[in-house]
Design a protein around this motif. Structure first.
Motif, PDB file in Angstrom:
ATOM      1  N   ASP A   1      44.266  40.737  51.924  1.00  0.00           N
ATOM      2  CA  ASP A   1      44.818  39.534  52.544  1.00  0.00           C
ATOM      3  C   ASP A   1      44.181  39.276  53.911  1.00  0.00           C
ATOM      4  O   ASP A   1      43.975  38.123  54.301  1.00  0.00           O
ATOM      5  N   CYS A   2      43.861  40.360  54.635  1.00  0.00           N
ATOM      6  CA  CYS A   2      43.181  40.223  55.925  1.00  0.00           C
ATOM      7  C   CYS A   2      41.852  39.490  55.773  1.00  0.00           C
ATOM      8  O   CYS A   2      41.424  38.772  56.681  1.00  0.00           O
ATOM      9  N   CYS A   3      41.203  39.679  54.629  1.00  0.00           N
ATOM     10  CA  CYS A   3      39.912  39.030  54.389  1.00  0.00           C
ATOM     11  C   CYS A   3      40.063  37.652  53.764  1.00  0.00           C
ATOM     12  O   CYS A   3      39.287  36.734  54.058  1.00  0.00           O
ATOM     13  N   LEU A   4      41.054  37.508  52.890  1.00  0.00           N
ATOM     14  CA  LEU A   4      41.216  36.242  52.171  1.00  0.00           C
ATOM     15  C   LEU A   4      41.574  35.088  53.092  1.00  0.00           C
ATOM     16  O   LEU A   4      40.970  34.009  53.024  1.00  0.00           O
ATOM     17  N   VAL A   5      42.569  35.273  53.937  1.00  0.00           N
ATOM     18  CA  VAL A   5      43.073  34.153  54.743  1.00  0.00           C
ATOM     19  C   VAL A   5      41.987  33.552  55.643  1.00  0.00           C
ATOM     20  O   VAL A   5      41.842  32.322  55.692  1.00  0.00           O
ATOM     21  N   PRO A   6      41.185  34.358  56.359  1.00  0.00           N
ATOM     22  CA  PRO A   6      40.107  33.743  57.150  1.00  0.00           C
ATOM     23  C   PRO A   6      39.073  33.008  56.300  1.00  0.00           C
ATOM     24  O   PRO A   6      38.510  31.996  56.746  1.00  0.00           O
TER      25      PRO A   6
ATOM     26  N   PHE B   1      37.382  35.431  43.122  1.00  0.00           N
ATOM     27  CA  PHE B   1      38.583  36.043  43.694  1.00  0.00           C
ATOM     28  C   PHE B   1      39.825  35.565  42.930  1.00  0.00           C
ATOM     29  O   PHE B   1      40.702  36.366  42.554  1.00  0.00           O
ATOM     30  N   GLU B   2      39.889  34.259  42.680  1.00  0.00           N
ATOM     31  CA  GLU B   2      41.011  33.689  41.925  1.00  0.00           C
ATOM     32  C   GLU B   2      41.124  34.344  40.549  1.00  0.00           C
ATOM     33  O   GLU B   2      42.224  34.723  40.109  1.00  0.00           O
ATOM     34  N   ALA B   3      40.001  34.503  39.865  1.00  0.00           N
ATOM     35  CA  ALA B   3      40.019  35.106  38.535  1.00  0.00           C
ATOM     36  C   ALA B   3      40.504  36.550  38.586  1.00  0.00           C
ATOM     37  O   ALA B   3      41.173  37.024  37.661  1.00  0.00           O
ATOM     38  N   LEU B   4      40.189  37.255  39.662  1.00  0.00           N
ATOM     39  CA  LEU B   4      40.564  38.663  39.771  1.00  0.00           C
ATOM     40  C   LEU B   4      42.046  38.873  40.076  1.00  0.00           C
ATOM     41  O   LEU B   4      42.616  39.910  39.728  1.00  0.00           O
TER      42      LEU B   4
ATOM     43  N   CYS C   1      31.392  41.085  52.075  1.00  0.00           N
ATOM     44  CA  CYS C   1      30.012  41.471  51.754  1.00  0.00           C
ATOM     45  C   CYS C   1      29.252  40.403  50.981  1.00  0.00           C
ATOM     46  O   CYS C   1      28.028  40.319  51.107  1.00  0.00           O
ATOM     47  N   ASP C   2      29.962  39.600  50.163  1.00  0.00           N
ATOM     48  CA  ASP C   2      29.255  38.683  49.265  1.00  0.00           C
ATOM     49  C   ASP C   2      29.380  37.212  49.643  1.00  0.00           C
ATOM     50  O   ASP C   2      28.470  36.434  49.355  1.00  0.00           O
TER      51      ASP C   2
ATOM     52  N   GLU D   1      44.353  51.926  43.014  1.00  0.00           N
ATOM     53  CA  GLU D   1      44.818  50.747  43.743  1.00  0.00           C
ATOM     54  C   GLU D   1      43.936  50.462  44.954  1.00  0.00           C
ATOM     55  O   GLU D   1      43.589  49.301  45.232  1.00  0.00           O
ATOM     56  N   ARG D   2      43.558  51.505  45.674  1.00  0.00           N
ATOM     57  CA  ARG D   2      42.690  51.304  46.844  1.00  0.00           C
ATOM     58  C   ARG D   2      41.346  50.739  46.426  1.00  0.00           C
ATOM     59  O   ARG D   2      40.766  49.889  47.121  1.00  0.00           O
ATOM     60  N   GLY D   3      40.843  51.182  45.275  1.00  0.00           N
ATOM     61  CA  GLY D   3      39.579  50.634  44.779  1.00  0.00           C
ATOM     62  C   GLY D   3      39.678  49.147  44.504  1.00  0.00           C
ATOM     63  O   GLY D   3      38.757  48.382  44.813  1.00  0.00           O
ATOM     64  N   ARG D   4      40.798  48.715  43.910  1.00  0.00           N
ATOM     65  CA  ARG D   4      40.983  47.287  43.648  1.00  0.00           C
ATOM     66  C   ARG D   4      41.025  46.492  44.947  1.00  0.00           C
ATOM     67  O   ARG D   4      40.376  45.444  45.070  1.00  0.00           O
ATOM     68  N   VAL D   5      41.794  46.966  45.905  1.00  0.00           N
ATOM     69  CA  VAL D   5      41.942  46.242  47.169  1.00  0.00           C
ATOM     70  C   VAL D   5      40.611  46.190  47.914  1.00  0.00           C
ATOM     71  O   VAL D   5      40.224  45.143  48.449  1.00  0.00           O
ATOM     72  N   ARG D   6      39.899  47.296  47.958  1.00  0.00           N
ATOM     73  CA  ARG D   6      38.598  47.308  48.637  1.00  0.00           C
ATOM     74  C   ARG D   6      37.615  46.354  47.961  1.00  0.00           C
ATOM     75  O   ARG D   6      36.815  45.686  48.635  1.00  0.00           O
ATOM     76  N   ALA D   7      37.653  46.285  46.641  1.00  0.00           N
ATOM     77  CA  ALA D   7      36.749  45.368  45.936  1.00  0.00           C
ATOM     78  C   ALA D   7      37.037  43.924  46.304  1.00  0.00           C
ATOM     79  O   ALA D   7      36.111  43.120  46.510  1.00  0.00           O
ATOM     80  N   LEU D   8      38.317  43.556  46.403  1.00  0.00           N
ATOM     81  CA  LEU D   8      38.667  42.195  46.796  1.00  0.00           C
ATOM     82  C   LEU D   8      38.220  41.907  48.227  1.00  0.00           C
ATOM     83  O   LEU D   8      37.670  40.837  48.519  1.00  0.00           O
ATOM     84  N   ALA D   9      38.452  42.864  49.113  1.00  0.00           N
ATOM     85  CA  ALA D   9      38.041  42.678  50.508  1.00  0.00           C
ATOM     86  C   ALA D   9      36.533  42.535  50.623  1.00  0.00           C
ATOM     87  O   ALA D   9      36.020  41.674  51.353  1.00  0.00           O
TER      88      ALA D   9
END
Length: 227
Positions: A176-181, A153-156, A113-114, A100-108
């Motif tokens: 979510d901390c990364c998505l909203v900004p 991100f939407e696809a993931l 990073c990208d 789960e942490r791997g999934r969340v870190r990848a989204l962040a």
């Protein structure tokens, strides 16, 4: 700036509209941590992040920078992970298992990073000052990379069983901390967030929470009136 540092407490060197600082403010608010904002205006005086006293603290001359007492923590994701490790008993920003942490870190990291580095202020200033790229073309560059990243991100998150009310499950966290900004940035450049319906739904769930409202750019002490 240096005279604000004390042996205790949290000081966040921040710019009201920086999305990297925004994501850290969300994390601090979710964890209920008190901190003092130290404004660093990225445009005034040629960019206050380039001042000698700030560059001594952060040689990259970027925001955010978190001072915990006299300990400096740089880079927004590193700061958020630091908060998680130092205050593990406050609401968690990362889930319980390695998968789960791997999934969340990848989204962040998709955002931090990208997407974000390609539309960072210093990149756009380089285009303008060194290559004379017109404003319209700079804006198109920004929109291209935001659309590219947020579509991924939407696809993931769309129809993934790990997605709940928020990016992962039913509590807000690192992603979510990364998505909203980044959605805030999308709107700044004229993009319709509705084209990513799962992200728009998650953002709506975030924005009803006091932590996200407290961290919003317009709520910051250095935000101009009417921002």
């Amino acid at each position: 700036m240096l005279d604000r540092i004390t042996d205790e407490g949290l000081h966040l060197y921040s710019y009201w509209r920086s999305s990297a600082a925004y994501r850290v403010r969300i994390g601090l608010a979710l964890k209920g941590l008190q901190f003092e904002t130290v404004p660093v205006h990225l445009l005034k005086d040629g960019g206050q992040q380039h001042a000698a006293d700030y560059a001594a603290l952060n040689p990259q001359q970027l925001v955010p920078l978190l001072m915990h007492g006299r300990r400096a923590v740089r880079q927004s994701l590193a700061i958020l992970e630091y908060l998680e490790e130092v205050w593990p008993d406050t609401p968690a920003l990362l889930p319980g298992t390695a998968r789960e942490r791997g999934r969340v870190r990848a989204l962040a990291q998709l955002v931090a990073c990208d997407v974000h580095p390609l539309n960072n202020l210093r990149v756009l200033q380089f285009f303008e000052q060194h290559w004379n790229v017109p404003q319209a073309e700079r804006d198109e560059w920004v929109r291209h990379w935001i659309v590219d990243g947020l579509a991924a991100f939407e696809a993931l998150v769309d129809e993934d069983p790990a997605t709940g009310a928020f990016c992962h499950g039913d509590a807000p966290g690192l992603a979510d901390c990364c998505l909203v900004p980044q959605l805030y940035n999308a709107r700044r450049f004229g993009l319709e967030v509705a084209q990513w319906p799962t992200l728009a739904r998650i953002e709506q769930a975030c924005q009803v929470l006091p932590a996200f409202r407290q961290a919003a750019p317009e709520s910051q002490p250095d935000a101009p009136k009417g921002a």
